[in-house]
Design an enzyme around this catalytic site. Structure first.
Site, PDB file in Angstrom:
ATOM      1  N   ASP A  38      62.931  -1.290   7.303  1.00 47.30           N
ATOM      2  CA  ASP A  38      62.966  -2.522   6.541  1.00 47.30           C
ATOM      3  C   ASP A  38      63.614  -3.497   5.906  1.00 47.30           C
ATOM      4  OD1 ASP A  38      61.770  -3.856   4.576  1.00 47.30           O
ATOM      5  OD2 ASP A  38      62.586  -2.169   3.062  1.00 47.30           O
ATOM      6  N   HIS A  55      61.083  -9.535  12.574  1.00 50.30           N
ATOM      7  CA  HIS A  55      59.511  -8.344  13.557  1.00 50.30           C
ATOM      8  C   HIS A  55      60.152  -8.696  14.529  1.00 50.30           C
ATOM      9  CE1 HIS A  55      57.377  -7.575   8.611  1.00 50.30           C
ATOM     10  NE2 HIS A  55      57.279  -9.383   9.100  1.00 50.30           N
ATOM     11  N   LEU A 149      62.861  12.743  24.266  1.00 40.60           N
ATOM     12  CA  LEU A 149      63.130  12.792  22.534  1.00 40.60           C
ATOM     13  C   LEU A 149      61.346  12.491  22.779  1.00 40.60           C
ATOM     14  CD1 LEU A 149      63.921  11.066  19.934  1.00 40.60           C
ATOM     15  CD2 LEU A 149      63.801   8.743  21.357  1.00 40.60           C
TER      16      LEU A 149
HETATM   17  C1  IPE Z   1      58.277   0.049   4.092  1.00 36.56           C
HETATM   18  O1  IPE Z   1      58.613  -1.547   3.599  1.00 36.56           O
HETATM   19  C2  IPE Z   1      56.703   0.250   4.877  1.00 36.56           C
HETATM   20  C3  IPE Z   1      57.898   0.128   6.420  1.00 36.56           C
HETATM   21  C4  IPE Z   1      59.100  -0.185   6.883  1.00 36.56           C
HETATM   22  C5  IPE Z   1      57.441   0.204   7.582  1.00 36.56           C
HETATM   23  P1  IPE Z   1      58.216  -2.114   2.664  1.00 36.56           P
HETATM   24  O2  IPE Z   1      58.844  -3.065   2.658  1.00 36.56           O
HETATM   25  O3  IPE Z   1      56.659  -2.095   2.600  1.00 36.56           O
HETATM   26  O4  IPE Z   1      58.062  -1.084   1.274  1.00 36.56           O
HETATM   27  P2  IPE Z   1      57.961  -2.244  -0.285  1.00 36.56           P
HETATM   28  O5  IPE Z   1      57.381  -2.736  -0.219  1.00 36.56           O
HETATM   29  O6  IPE Z   1      59.533  -2.813  -0.322  1.00 36.56           O
HETATM   30  O7  IPE Z   1      58.089  -0.697  -1.029  1.00 36.56           O
HETATM   31  C1  IPE Z   2      59.699  -4.240   6.866  1.00 41.63           C
HETATM   32  O1  IPE Z   2      60.386  -5.513   7.102  1.00 41.63           O
HETATM   33  C2  IPE Z   2      58.135  -4.262   8.223  1.00 41.63           C
HETATM   34  C3  IPE Z   2      57.419  -4.415   7.762  1.00 41.63           C
HETATM   35  C4  IPE Z   2      57.353  -3.849   6.840  1.00 41.63           C
HETATM   36  C5  IPE Z   2      55.985  -4.351   8.283  1.00 41.63           C
HETATM   37  P1  IPE Z   2      59.760  -6.304   5.902  1.00 41.63           P
HETATM   38  O2  IPE Z   2      58.961  -7.453   6.443  1.00 41.63           O
HETATM   39  O3  IPE Z   2      58.909  -5.201   5.320  1.00 41.63           O
HETATM   40  O4  IPE Z   2      61.336  -6.772   5.541  1.00 41.63           O
HETATM   41  P2  IPE Z   2      60.976  -7.749   3.802  1.00 41.63           P
HETATM   42  O5  IPE Z   2      61.147  -6.232   2.835  1.00 41.63           O
HETATM   43  O6  IPE Z   2      60.682  -8.447   3.592  1.00 41.63           O
HETATM   44  O7  IPE Z   2      62.805  -7.708   3.947  1.00 41.63           O
HETATM   45 MG    MG Z   3      60.541  -4.805   2.851  1.00 40.67          MG
END
Ligand code: IPE
Ligand code: IPE
Ligand code: MG
Length: 260
Positions: A38, A55, A149
């Protein structure tokens, strides 16, 4: 527990044997590490960049995490890349993410294969375009013999969806008289999960400082140790994995069996 029976010592009474096993377990490194990756969006925002830049950098961190897992002796690594709820994001971001996934599959699979990585995908892959589904299947098949792995990528994955799907299969079996609900066991259930045949995660890491599971491996993480790190996913590297493994080593796992 049977997976750990290799630590049992022949000739000891069962109770003594169990004691040795338990002691071995608390110092043992995690067999399976799962990561909630995240913070890509915040990484980009902090630099005044569009989310897609986060990303893209996140995909580089995936490569580093895989290399680090191999170097640090992790046998099973599961990465949460896209949740069932992430489909709620704006169409433009979904397009960026699926585009990156396509690119990743085309450029990285040969390397995974060469490095002895076996790829599995968990989640509702039917929601992806047919070309991506084809690539995912090809990647799984072409790495199926690898053993260095076990890499699992969770894509369009939701823990509740997964549990519900397993329950549906069992309900249908009971309805058809193939399963007696009164004697149903955990293994009847876990066979219906995407993770059938995989060990449960011992350690779940979440980056970005958020402290929640966000629908990740709900059944499987029942006794996982949770480590939350204040690093945004694109900045994740070998040292963060090492820190999490060190933190894991300091934890005492009890599985409900012992009072403090
Ligand atoms: C969880 O992250 C999903 C992934 C890292 C793929 P999100 O950014 O979607 O989660 P919330 O919305 O903060 O709970
Ligand atoms: C995690 O990063 C990747 C996915 C959930 C696809 P986020 O896109 O959730 O990034 P934040 O949480 O907004 O920083
Ligand atoms: Mg996120």
């Amino acid at each position: 527990m049977s997976a750990r029976s290799h630590t049992a010592v022949a000739g000891l009474a069962p109770d003594a044997e169990r004691d040795i096993e338990t002691k071995g377990e608390s110092g043992a490194p995690p067999t399976h590490v799962a990561i909630i990756m995240d913070g890509n969006g915040r990484w980009a925002a902090s630099r005044g960049l569009p989310r897609v830049a986060g990303h893209r950098e996140g995909a580089r961190a995936v490569r580093r995490a895989i290399e680090a897992a191999i170097e640090q002796g992790v046998g099973w690594l599961t990465l949460y890349a896209f949740s069932s709820e992430n489909w709620r994001r704006p169409a433009s971001e979904i397009l960026d993410l699926t585009g990156l996934l396509r690119h990743y599959l085309r450029t990285e699979i040969a390397e995974l294969r060469a490095n002895g990585v076996r790829l599995r995908v968990i989640g509702d892959r039917d929601r992806f375009d047919p070309d991506i589904r084809t690539e995912l299947l090809a990647a799984e098949r072409s790495t199926a013999a690898n053993t260095r792995l076990n890499l699992t990528i969770a894509l369009s994955y939701g823990g509740r969806d997964e549990i519900l799907a397993a329950a549906r299969v069992l309900a249908a079996a009971a309805r058809d008289g193939r399963l007696d609900p009164a004697v149903m066991e955990e293994t009847d259930f876990t066979r219906g999960l995407f993770t059938a045949g995989m060990p449960d995660p011992d350690l779940v890491i979440r980056t970005s400082g958020e402290q929640r599971l966000s629908n990740f491996l709900l059944w499987q993480s029942a006794y996982a140790e949770l480590v939350f790190q204040d690093v945004l996913w694109p900045d994740f590297g070998a040292a963060h994995l090492a820190d999490a493994l060190a933190e894991f080593a300091r934890r005492e796992r009890r599985f409900g069996a012992r009072p403090g």
